[in-house]
Each structure stands twice: as structure tokens, then as C-alpha cells.
Design a protein around this motif. Structure first.
Motif, PDB file in Angstrom:
ATOM      1  N   GLU A 150       0.825  -1.211   0.000  1.00 16.71           N
ATOM      2  CA  GLU A 150       0.000   0.000   0.000  1.00 16.71           C
ATOM      3  C   GLU A 150       0.861   1.263   0.000  1.00 16.71           C
ATOM      4  O   GLU A 150       0.491   2.278  -0.588  1.00 16.71           O
ATOM      5  CB  GLU A 150      -0.924   0.006   1.228  1.00 16.71           C
ATOM      6  CG  GLU A 150      -1.997  -1.082   1.235  1.00 16.71           C
ATOM      7  CD  GLU A 150      -1.563  -2.397   1.882  1.00 16.71           C
ATOM      8  OE1 GLU A 150      -0.334  -2.605   2.086  1.00 16.71           O
ATOM      9  OE2 GLU A 150      -2.451  -3.228   2.174  1.00 16.71           O
ATOM     10  N   GLY A 256      -9.650   1.420  -8.182  1.00 19.90           N
ATOM     11  CA  GLY A 256      -9.748   1.988  -6.840  1.00 19.90           C
ATOM     12  C   GLY A 256     -11.122   1.842  -6.208  1.00 19.90           C
ATOM     13  O   GLY A 256     -11.248   1.417  -5.054  1.00 19.90           O
ATOM     14  N   LEU A 258     -13.475  -0.267  -6.868  1.00 11.42           N
ATOM     15  CA  LEU A 258     -13.769  -1.672  -6.586  1.00 11.42           C
ATOM     16  C   LEU A 258     -13.024  -2.133  -5.338  1.00 11.42           C
ATOM     17  O   LEU A 258     -13.574  -2.852  -4.497  1.00 11.42           O
ATOM     18  CB  LEU A 258     -13.311  -2.502  -7.798  1.00 11.42           C
ATOM     19  CG  LEU A 258     -14.112  -3.721  -8.186  1.00 11.42           C
ATOM     20  CD1 LEU A 258     -15.570  -3.380  -8.400  1.00 11.42           C
ATOM     21  CD2 LEU A 258     -13.522  -4.327  -9.461  1.00 11.42           C
ATOM     22  N   TYR A 259     -11.761  -1.712  -5.220  1.00  7.60           N
ATOM     23  CA  TYR A 259     -10.982  -2.105  -4.034  1.00  7.60           C
ATOM     24  C   TYR A 259     -11.646  -1.551  -2.775  1.00  7.60           C
ATOM     25  O   TYR A 259     -11.724  -2.208  -1.747  1.00  7.60           O
ATOM     26  CB  TYR A 259      -9.544  -1.579  -4.102  1.00  7.60           C
ATOM     27  CG  TYR A 259      -8.761  -1.957  -5.338  1.00  7.60           C
ATOM     28  CD1 TYR A 259      -9.002  -3.150  -6.016  1.00  7.60           C
ATOM     29  CD2 TYR A 259      -7.755  -1.123  -5.826  1.00  7.60           C
ATOM     30  CE1 TYR A 259      -8.263  -3.482  -7.144  1.00  7.60           C
ATOM     31  CE2 TYR A 259      -7.003  -1.454  -6.942  1.00  7.60           C
ATOM     32  CZ  TYR A 259      -7.279  -2.630  -7.608  1.00  7.60           C
ATOM     33  OH  TYR A 259      -6.540  -2.947  -8.729  1.00  7.60           O
ATOM     34  N   SER A 260     -12.097  -0.318  -2.890  1.00  9.07           N
ATOM     35  CA  SER A 260     -12.741   0.324  -1.753  1.00  9.07           C
ATOM     36  C   SER A 260     -14.025  -0.413  -1.387  1.00  9.07           C
ATOM     37  O   SER A 260     -14.274  -0.740  -0.230  1.00  9.07           O
ATOM     38  CB  SER A 260     -13.034   1.767  -2.133  1.00  9.07           C
ATOM     39  OG  SER A 260     -13.800   2.388  -1.151  1.00  9.07           O
ATOM     40  N   LYS A 261     -14.815  -0.719  -2.405  1.00  7.22           N
ATOM     41  CA  LYS A 261     -16.078  -1.416  -2.190  1.00  7.22           C
ATOM     42  C   LYS A 261     -15.866  -2.766  -1.513  1.00  7.22           C
ATOM     43  O   LYS A 261     -16.691  -3.225  -0.726  1.00  7.22           O
ATOM     44  CB  LYS A 261     -16.751  -1.612  -3.569  1.00  7.22           C
ATOM     45  CG  LYS A 261     -18.144  -2.197  -3.518  1.00  7.22           C
ATOM     46  CD  LYS A 261     -18.730  -2.371  -4.920  1.00  7.22           C
ATOM     47  CE  LYS A 261     -19.855  -3.396  -4.893  1.00  7.22           C
ATOM     48  NZ  LYS A 261     -20.198  -3.886  -6.231  1.00  7.22           N
ATOM     49  N   HIS A 262     -14.745  -3.400  -1.830  1.00  2.73           N
ATOM     50  CA  HIS A 262     -14.489  -4.729  -1.277  1.00  2.73           C
ATOM     51  C   HIS A 262     -13.586  -4.678  -0.048  1.00  2.73           C
ATOM     52  O   HIS A 262     -12.992  -5.687   0.344  1.00  2.73           O
ATOM     53  CB  HIS A 262     -13.925  -5.652  -2.361  1.00  2.73           C
ATOM     54  CG  HIS A 262     -14.960  -6.003  -3.406  1.00  2.73           C
ATOM     55  ND1 HIS A 262     -15.880  -7.003  -3.219  1.00  2.73           N
ATOM     56  CD2 HIS A 262     -15.248  -5.438  -4.604  1.00  2.73           C
ATOM     57  CE1 HIS A 262     -16.679  -7.063  -4.280  1.00  2.73           C
ATOM     58  NE2 HIS A 262     -16.314  -6.126  -5.131  1.00  2.73           N
ATOM     59  N   GLY A 263     -13.461  -3.485   0.530  1.00  3.98           N
ATOM     60  CA  GLY A 263     -12.884  -3.399   1.873  1.00  3.98           C
ATOM     61  C   GLY A 263     -11.383  -3.278   1.978  1.00  3.98           C
ATOM     62  O   GLY A 263     -10.815  -3.565   3.027  1.00  3.98           O
ATOM     63  N   LEU A 264     -10.702  -2.819   0.906  1.00  2.00           N
ATOM     64  CA  LEU A 264      -9.232  -2.717   1.006  1.00  2.00           C
ATOM     65  C   LEU A 264      -8.816  -1.763   2.125  1.00  2.00           C
ATOM     66  O   LEU A 264      -7.863  -2.028   2.844  1.00  2.00           O
ATOM     67  CB  LEU A 264      -8.632  -2.252  -0.323  1.00  2.00           C
ATOM     68  CG  LEU A 264      -7.105  -2.144  -0.321  1.00  2.00           C
ATOM     69  CD1 LEU A 264      -6.444  -3.506  -0.111  1.00  2.00           C
ATOM     70  CD2 LEU A 264      -6.579  -1.521  -1.599  1.00  2.00           C
ATOM     71  N   VAL A 265      -9.512  -0.654   2.263  1.00  2.47           N
ATOM     72  CA  VAL A 265      -9.205   0.242   3.393  1.00  2.47           C
ATOM     73  C   VAL A 265     -10.523   0.634   4.062  1.00  2.47           C
ATOM     74  O   VAL A 265     -11.583   0.509   3.477  1.00  2.47           O
ATOM     75  CB  VAL A 265      -8.451   1.524   2.959  1.00  2.47           C
ATOM     76  CG1 VAL A 265      -7.108   1.161   2.389  1.00  2.47           C
ATOM     77  CG2 VAL A 265      -9.262   2.342   1.987  1.00  2.47           C
TER      78      VAL A 265
END
Lengths: 265, 265
Positions: A150, A256, A258-265
Motif C-alpha cells: 500500500e 480503486g 472496486l478495491y474500496s467497495k471490497h474493503g481494502l481500506v
């Protein structure tokens, strides 16, 4: 072109005077070799395992040791990036100071990902500073930081072209150092330059293998396991050439949302 | 323990019948070697460069080819993960089907990070499915996906212990495949198992080097550059042993809030 030097040195635990002396001599050597910036390992000013001596050894960024080094930088024009234990607002940080070629303090990076027992002595940093220099955009990190993808990603997204790494990596983690440096360079299409310590401190053996890696993941230089000063000349704008020429446009192809939606941060 | 097989095979472009025949024979071989799950490369059912033939070659997950393969899986008990061109809601996806040991469809993964010209033919997937099996939690990805550290991280955060990778990686990207597989395993402390294609399709040479990598980043198995079936037995719960024993607790030491604040997603 920018010429960087990796000062893969041992240092003496608890002895700032000796280490400052070594730093000044190294800067002088670098001047003779037309180096623009020299990078020392993590906590090089004091040695790594300072632990309960931290109160006595830490200093603010305008402390005496760094002022002496600034003078030498000003005299030689060799920009210097140095790891030191920092006292700041009554806290201690595992920090790196970026001294510009004119001797001015360009900024400080405070280690964000503290490893294991480091947490007992240091407060974690919370900033991702980018140093805009006349040769390009440079950012700093230290050892454990590199193992978190990250962080390099954030730097790349902020326009960093060269990530300088101050390491204190010990045996048997040679594969970690090599693999992660290559992966971070490749996946972000940036230059990585890491200086590691060498030699024993107590029973911990630091292994060197400092490296400069291209935005295509190639080792441009790689050190051995003993003291040496590794010098490489690189063109930071090559980062954009690689991103232009190669089909793997990593920064553009990120997802970005999609990553956010799937809980990356 | 789970025994996995990497079916590092060539396949015949545009010829689903021949490829299905090869898949069935491979599943039979795997049964004789007590394999639990066999993993085929990306788009193995049709060949990789199907491009304008996609309409003729794509099928839904309940299409004829997959139904034939499901029968064989049911008969042998060898779970099968296969790359195919999927028609779904009038769109085409670069997909992988996860067929459980009893022959049922456990789910489908649709490639999220499409590479270069793939975007002209496929719609990108948007889901990160995790397949909960009796041996542990498995997730899928394909070639370009591995080069985005965010994706493996999301899987690891969702409890995945083994990431299976369906690859179609060509010369000269052998270093990319090796470095990224090792980095993803190491930084997430998960198993990685990747099957790559081999041989020529048009002027593109797929290089094999399929691999199973431990949560400590070691190659447990690594294939050569020709056809072979690589078999490895691994214990997915070793993931937790590694996370417990090692000092680098990557998932715990992440700084999600800080990454978010500094614009990671």
C-alpha cells in the motif's frame, strides 16, 4: 541524470561521534565521485538497537549532529538522507532526514510501519512526504515499510519517481529484501534504491545487499555483504518512458472504487 | 492436507472438443494420483487468442463443455478449476469456473484486471469471490490480476488461504511471474498456486514455470517450460502457523485508515 550513492556501512552502536565522523568522511568521498545524493541505512546515526538509550541518543532535526552534517553537505553539495532517532514534540520517532544539496532540511520522514519491538520505543509516523527536487520526486521508507504494498502504491500515485529505502535488514531475510524491492519497483514502475546496514550488532547480522532497481524491476546495482559505497546514475524520467512503452499500465489499470467497495481500506 | 495439480498444458486454439478431451484425460490422470483439485490455465477451454471468434466459442457456465467436464469431476471426485470464455447476460467475460469434487458448480470468477487488448473482447469482472471448501478458503485470479497487490490483499483480508492463479504468461515475462507470485505469497502469508500455459499460439510463446509457493514465499514446486502436471500436497492451515510464528504480522500491521486518508482508494 542523478547520481546516487548507497552508503552500505556498519556504524558503531551508541556512538554518535564516531558515526558522524564516518558520515562526514563518506560525504567527502561522495563529493569526489560527483554524487548528488547519498543514502545511509536506518538509524545509522546511533546504531539500530538503541532501545532504552533512546532518551540520551535521540535529537531533534535541528540537533547538533544533524547541524554538523548540514555544514558538510553545504560545503560539498552532496545531498544526504540519514536515518536517526528523532525527538519531536516529546515523542520519539524512527526518522530519516532529507538534507538538500544546499544544506537545508528539506523534510523528515517518520517510519510508519514499526516492526515488532520498535513499537515499544517509537511513535509511528503518519505522513507520506514527497520531496520535490530538481532531479525529480523522491520519497523515503524503511525496512518493514517496503513489505506493505500500500505504501509504495500511495507514493507512486503521488508522483514519486524514486523511492529511497533506509534498511536495517538482518539474516535470514535476504529473500524478503530482494523480492519486495523488485516487486515494488515493477508494480509501480518506479526506481527503488535501498541502503542496508552490514555487520553485527549484538547477535543480529545485517546483510547488506543494498540495491538500485529500475522501473522494470532489474537490479541496476546490487551490493555484497560487507561495507561498500555503491554508486549508480539514473534518469528519473525513465519512469514515464517505461509507463509509456510497456503494455502493463499499472496505475491506469487500478480499480480503486472496486478495491474500496471490497474493503481494502 | 490438500493435493493440488497444476495442469501446465498447451491446448489447441479454437478447438473446444480437443481441449475438453484433454481436460477429461487430465482429470483421469489426477484421480490416479489422488489429486483433490486440478487447476488449468487461463482460457484453456478455447485457447487464449480467440478474439473475434468469441461469440462462437463462449458459453454460459451451464454450457455443454462444462457439463461434460462436471460429469467427469463427479465420477472421479477431482475438483476442477478451468479458464473459459463465458457468455453471461449478453456479455463476455474471461472467466474461471470452480467445479467442486461432487461435480457441482461452486462459483465463477470473472477476470477483473483485463490486459491491453482483452478489453476489446471482454467485460471486466467486479466480484472477489471466496470459495469455502472442506480443505480451506480458496480464491482465483488470472495473470494481470497478480500484478495488482490490492487484489491479493483483499482476498487475504477476506480469509483466503490459497490463491489459485490461471495464467497465460508469455516470454519475456518470466521474472514478472516469479517475483509477483513470491511477493503476493510473502506479503499476505498465503499459499499461491499458479498454472501457466506452455507453447506457441501464433507468435506468442507461453513459458510455463507454473508454481506452488508457501506463505513464507518459498517455491514448493516449480515447473519447466514444457507440458507437465505438477502435483503438490499442502496444508492450508499452515497460513495461520506462519502468521503466528513470524514477527512480520502483515495483516495486523496494516494502516488502513492512514492509507485511506492518503488516497489509496
Amino acid at each position: 541524470m542523478v547520481t546516487i550513492a548507497l552508503a552500505q556501512l556498519k556504524g558503531v552502536l551508541f556512538n554518535k561521534n564516531l558515526n558522524v565522523h564516518r558520515i562526514l568522511a563518506t560525504i567527502q568521498t561522495c563529493k569526489e565521485k560527483n554524487v548528488d545524493y547519498v543514502l545511509f541505512p536506518e538509524l545509522f546515526l546511533t546504531g539500530f538497537f538503541i532501545q532504552h538509550e533512546i532518551e540520551a541518543l535521540a535529537e531533534p532535526v535541528d540537533g547538533e549532529s544533524i547541524r554538523i552534517i548540514q555544514e558538510k553537505v553545504k560545503e560539498t553539495g552532496v545531498g544526504t538522507i540519514l536515518g536517526f532517532a528523532e525527538r519531536y514534540e516529546n515523542r520519539y520517532y524512527n526518522s530519516a532526514v532529507f538534507i538538500e544539496k544546499d544544506g537545508s532540511i528539506k523534510g523528515v520522514y517518520r517510519k510508519i510501519h514499526l516492526f515488532d519491538k520498535e513499537k515499544e520505543f517509537f511513535t509511528p509516523g503518519e505522513e507520506f512526504p514527497v520531496f520535490h527536487t530538481e532531479v525529480g520526486n523522491i520519497a523515503l521508507m524503511m525496512t518493514f515499510d517496503v513489505e506493505f504494498p500500500e505504501m509504495s502504491r500511495i507514493y507512486a500515485m503521488h508522483g514519486v519517481e524514486l523511492i529511497m529505502v533506509l534498511n536495517a535488514h538482518n539474516v535470514p531475510y535476504q529473500p524478503h529484501q530482494g523480492i519486495f524491492l523488485q516487486a515494488r519497483a515493477l508494480e509501480n514502475q518506479v526506481f527503488m534504491a535501498a541502503t542496508n546496514k552490514v555487520g553485527l550488532e549484538g547477535s543480529t547480522l545485517f546483510f547488506g545487499e543494498s540495491a538500485v532497481i529500475s522501473p522494470e524491476g532489474h537490479f541496476i546495482e546490487k551490493g555484497g555483504n560487507n561495507e561498500e559505497i555503491i554508486i549508480a546514475s539514473i534518469q528519473l524520467s525513465d519512469v514515464y518512458k517505461v509507463r509509456e512503452e510497456q503494455l502493463m499500465k499499472y496505475l491506469e489499470n487500478r480499480k480503486g472504487e472496486l478495491y474500496s467497495k471490497h474493503g481494502l481500506v
